[in-house]
Design a protein around this motif. Structure first.
Motif, short mmCIF file in Angstrom:
data_model
loop_
_atom_site.label_atom_id
_atom_site.label_comp_id
_atom_site.label_asym_id
_atom_site.label_seq_id
_atom_site.Cartn_x
_atom_site.Cartn_y
_atom_site.Cartn_z
N TYR A 92 -4.51 -5.11 -5.06
CA TYR A 92 -4.30 -3.66 -5.02
C TYR A 92 -5.49 -2.93 -4.41
CZ TYR A 92 -0.10 -3.81 -7.83
OH TYR A 92 1.18 -4.04 -8.26
N ASP A 105 1.50 -0.44 -2.70
CA ASP A 105 0.32 -0.82 -3.47
C ASP A 105 -0.56 0.38 -3.82
OD1 ASP A 105 1.37 -3.28 -3.30
OD2 ASP A 105 -0.12 -4.13 -1.94
N THR A 153 2.82 -9.34 -5.31
CA THR A 153 1.86 -8.33 -5.80
C THR A 153 2.41 -7.74 -7.08
OG1 THR A 153 1.28 -7.85 -3.52
CG2 THR A 153 0.65 -6.21 -5.16
N ASN A 174 -5.66 -3.49 -0.44
CA ASN A 174 -4.70 -2.69 0.32
C ASN A 174 -5.00 -1.19 0.20
OD1 ASN A 174 -3.35 -4.71 1.55
ND2 ASN A 174 -1.55 -4.67 0.24
N CYS A 207 3.83 -2.73 2.20
CA CYS A 207 2.74 -3.02 1.25
C CYS A 207 1.82 -1.83 0.95
CB CYS A 207 1.90 -4.18 1.75
SG CYS A 207 2.74 -5.74 1.57
#
Ligand code: UDX
Length: 429
Positions: free
Chosen positions: A205, A264, A121, A208, A260
């Motif tokens: 992005y 994110d 990411t 999430n 995450c």
């Protein structure tokens, strides 16, 4: 196809073994000799369902091997995945130092047309950055393309998610590179979204962050439920039954953690800021999340009449079930507050204990689940491991000083708790 994956964390290793299991000739590259030794012996360095089995079978079948050389990996492959870590920097922007270093090494070693894939990411524009770095190594533009192909796997179900993605996102300006990746994924028979690299980078992005907003939304509703005596689970059911909303990620609890969602959300707030947009909605979701565990702690403190001198038993330390990952785990927030307030903390987790012990050696870690409540004034359910959902509450309560259950994940009901003589507190009712 010949594939190389650089980086053997959750994303890299799972991608590697699943692609090998699909019959591709896969090399996984890492610079950690200890990890490589384990992998060579078919032992996964991460705790993840199904990875050990896939490692052993794909090594035995000759589809998977490891290397410490990005150069060898690059020469081997038609497709090279970059799946190295991008930890958040101090201001929330992902640190792409490792991506840059890998891109440089790939650029120095490309000797035939290669598709370089950003799987990590990474901020919007990283495809351009990697392209530039490879060109700077003297590699001609017609020898390579860089593509964004974000990963949506969840820890604990990573192998299943990789084999059964809802969608495959390919962000590419090159039809040749896009069709190579489509060919690689074609056995999965899943919908593919072909787009430009910027959009692909944003999809990760945005996905999430949307999930995080959904959880924070239901946690905000849970606060109102607590005041009115409503039941957040029923509200979530009613809301989630609208197919436009959907019933997933509406489980109220102590809030989101892990590697995450927090990273994110912080990343997208920063990306928005850099574009000149103040993402107030996402900032609010983050604030709600940060307060959620503290709000539960305040309720605990009120009931117990302060934490000083009290013994508090924590069930669950991992940030979610089926993983030993404790990054941004709510257990850490609890332990910090409880110890600072003078409580004694006892804890049990099926697999994450050693990771937390390294951070908080002061906690009394129990080897057996039913020992966790020995002499405790309160039992707190922090992570909803399946095995915690049907415990013998009578047995757990028998050795407690006070039978109080704070259920941070709504695994029990007031009726269950009543039957075992527990006073029951939970989120959102
Ligand atoms: C997430 C995304 O789901 C995945 O697509 C992405 O690739 C990586 O980040 P992961 O961090 O493994 O996956 O866990 P996930 O199952 O999404 O849970 C994240 C956090 O949200 C956990 O702390 C979990 O406890 C919490 N959560 C989840 C809730 O509090 N309520 C819910 O309804 C769902």
């Amino acid at each position: 196809m010949k594939v190389t994956v650089v980086g053997t964390g959750y994303v890299g290793l799972v991608t590697g073994v699943v692609l090998a299991d699909m019959g591709n000739d896969v090399v996984c590259v890492d610079n950690d000799p200890e990890k490589l030794d384990k992998l060579r012996n078919g032992v996964s360095p991460i705790f993840e369902l199904g990875v050990d089995e896939l490692l052993r079978s794909t090594i035995a079948d000759g589809f998977f091997r490891v290397s410490d050389s990005i150069g060898d990996g690059t020469k081997h492959a038609d497709i090279v995945f970059i799946a190295v870590g991008t930890p958040p920097g101090p201001d929330g922007t992902p640190d792409v130092t490792a991506v840059k270093a890998v891109a440089k090494e790939i650029g120095r070693n490309i000797d035939h047309y290669t598709v370089v894939v950003n799987k990590s990411t990474v901020p919007v524009g990283t495809v351009d950055m990697v392209t530039k770095i490879i060109l700077e190594q003297g590699c001609p533009q017609d020898m390579f393309d860089v593509v964004s192909n974000p990963e949506f796997l969840r820890e604990g179900t990573a192998v299943w998610d990789t084999k059964n993605p809802d969608r495959i996102v390919i962000g590419s300006r090159s039809p040749q590179a896009a069709s190579k990746l489509q060919e690689l994924y074609s056995p999965l028979e899943k919908p593919t979204i072909l787009t430009d690299p910027y959009s692909a980078e944003l999809i990760k992005y945005a996905s999430n962050s949307f999930l995080a907003i959904k959880i924070s939304f239901i946690n905000a509703i849970s606060r109102i439920c607590e005041e009115y005596g409503a039941n957040v689970q029923d509200v979530a059911k009613g809301v989630g039954s609208d197919t436009r909303i959907g019933n997933k990620f509406l489980q109220a609890g102590l809030g989101w953690g892990g590697s995450c969602l927090p990273k994110d959300v912080a990343g997208l707030i920063k990306i928005a800021e850099q574009s000149g947009y103040d993402f107030a909605l996402l900032k609010a979701a983050d604030e709600i999340n940060n307060d959620q565990t503290h709000h539960f702690l305040r309720r605990m403190e009120k009931r117990l009449g302060g934490f000083s001198g009290k013994t508090v038993a924590l069930l669950g330390l991992a940030f979610k079930p089926n993983t030993d990952d404790i990054r941004d785990a709510k257990s850490l927030v609890m332990i910090e507050k409880l110890l600072a307030a003078g409580a004694k903390v006892q804890a049990f987790d099926p697999v994450a204990t050693d990771n937390v012990r390294a951070v908080w050696p002061q906690v009394d870690y129990k080897d057996h689940i039913y020992d966790v409540t020995d002499g405790a004034d309160a039992l707190v359910l922090v992570t909803e491991w399946n095995e915690f959902k049907s415990l013998d509450l009578n047995r757990l309560g028998a050795c407690m000083k006070q039978k109080v259950l704070f259920d941070g994940r709504r695994c029990y009901t007031k009726a269950n708790a009543d039957r075992a003589g527990f006073e029951y507190f939970t989120i959102g009712s």
